[in-house]
Design an enzyme around this catalytic site. Structure first.
Site, PDB file in Angstrom:
ATOM      1  CG  HIS A 129     -18.510 -10.248  -6.332  1.00 17.64           C
ATOM      2  ND1 HIS A 129     -17.814 -10.849  -5.307  1.00 17.64           N
ATOM      3  CD2 HIS A 129     -18.887  -9.042  -5.868  1.00 17.64           C
ATOM      4  CE1 HIS A 129     -17.798 -10.037  -4.267  1.00 17.64           C
ATOM      5  NE2 HIS A 129     -18.429  -8.934  -4.584  1.00 17.64           N
ATOM      6  CG  HIS A 221     -17.312  -4.279  -5.022  1.00 13.88           C
ATOM      7  ND1 HIS A 221     -17.381  -5.642  -5.070  1.00 13.88           N
ATOM      8  CD2 HIS A 221     -16.011  -3.978  -5.219  1.00 13.88           C
ATOM      9  CE1 HIS A 221     -16.174  -6.143  -5.288  1.00 13.88           C
ATOM     10  NE2 HIS A 221     -15.331  -5.146  -5.400  1.00 13.88           N
ATOM     11  CD  GLU A 303     -19.295  -2.233  -1.502  1.00 19.03           C
ATOM     12  OE1 GLU A 303     -20.325  -2.460  -2.178  1.00 19.03           O
ATOM     13  OE2 GLU A 303     -18.529  -3.121  -1.112  1.00 19.03           O
TER      14      GLU A 303
END
Length: 339
Positions: A129, A221, A303
């Site tokens: 992102h 992430h 993650e």
């Protein structure tokens, strides 16, 4: 990234080939998770009812080993769109970012490789992102082909309840990893370094690693799941052969990469695997992520924790803990590349 989308595939059973590397890998993650379990029982805070990532805050710091072979201490695919992130539709505000690592003078590009055990190896770090995605919702909502179907170009990512964004988190960890891996002699490239207005899209993120002929690619992430969901998990590519996607050649090496990262992440951070996906293994297989489906080189996602849980958020917003996370991921990459 939030996982409100497609169901996770169950972690596949271990391979039956029993070569020396496989035997070593088979011992790696269970041993690391056992070490975490002992830590949680003896020195953990025990304040969250035995959650898989109970070792938070100062306890994690106390239990973490000193930096080892990954070097001295010093952004999606987030497919992430692929991941149906919960971003609340608002731009997270910038939070104080103590201990953040500075970027190199040339965004996204690696410094010249030095000498060390990883000399000649290429590592691509994919910080999930772009921080600018919030200003370009039309562009990041554009559909791109991921082989099996179409997905959004990218997403905004998630944030802590206090506004520390996933995009800022992933870039900071990526910068720390770059310093560690370059210190080992690797050539390191970032897919983005907040050096473009938005993106890149998930298909382009995959192409960057492919074009670089990377020996390993890791997409960084943080999740956006519900309160009480804690811990890290590593996402592995499943076998896909559809359209432009063919992961069959990378499934096995990507699993080895993911296992190495999971084991080292536990040791470096003192935090356990996810208590809400992966069945306590810290490993999850998915076939719906463009960043994995379109990769032709070994690639995994990690993650690092759940931004929507207050205990995980306290770690993710700590510069000292992010250094440990970068250390664990980097040491997993070093272990994979050195065999």
């Amino acid at each position: 990234m939030s996982y409100t989308g497609p169901d996770f595939d169950p972690p596949p059973s271990r391979r039956f080939r029993r070569g020396p590397l496989t035997v070593a890998l088979a011992a790696l993650v269970p041993g690391a998770l056992l070490g975490w379990a002992v830590y949680a029982a003896v020195g953990g805070s025990g304040d969250d009812g035995g959650d898989a990532s109970a070792s938070a805050g100062a306890s994690a710091s106390a239990s973490s080993p000193a930096p080892s072979s990954a070097g001295a201490s010093p952004s999606d695919e987030s497919d992430e769109s692929d991941e149906s992130d919960e971003s609340d539709g608002k731009k997270p505000s910038a939070s104080p970012d103590s201990g953040s690592a500075s970027a190199s003078s040339s965004p996204s590009a690696s410094a010249p490789a030095g000498t060390g055990p990883l000399k000649g190896k290429v590592v691509v770090i994919d910080p999930g992102h772009n921080p600018g995605n919030f200003q370009h919702t039309a562009e990041i909502n554009r559909q791109v082909n991921i082989g099996t179907n179409s997905k959004e170009c990218d997403t905004t990512g998630t944030s802590t309840n206090d506004g520390f964004s996933e995009a800022k988190f992933t870039l900071d960890v990526a910068h720390r990893m770059r310093s560690l891996l370059e210190g080992q002699g690797a050539t390191v490239k970032l897919t983005q370094d907040d050096d473009r207005p938005f993106g890149p899209c998930i298909d382009e993120r995959a192409r960057i690693g492919n074009k670089a002929k990377a020996d390993a690619v890791v997409s960084i992430h943080a999740d956006g799941s519900g309160t009480g969901n804690r811990g890290f998990h590593v996402i592995l590519p499943g076998p896909v052969n559809s359209g432009a996607a063919d992961t069959r050649a990378i499934v096995e090496p990507s699993r080895e990469l993911g296992e190495r990262i999971a084991g080292n992440f536990v040791r470096a951070t003192g935090n356990g695997p996810s208590n809400y996906v992966g069945g306590g293994t810290g490993l999850v297989t998915r076939k719906d992520l463009g960043g994995l489906n379109l990769s032709t080189v070994p690639k995994v996602f990690i993650e690092c924790g759940n931004m929507r849980d207050s205990k995980d958020a306290a770690l993710l917003t700590s510069g000292a803990w992010r250094q440990k996370a970068a250390q664990g991921i980097s040491e997993g990459i070093v272990s994979f590349l050195r065999g």
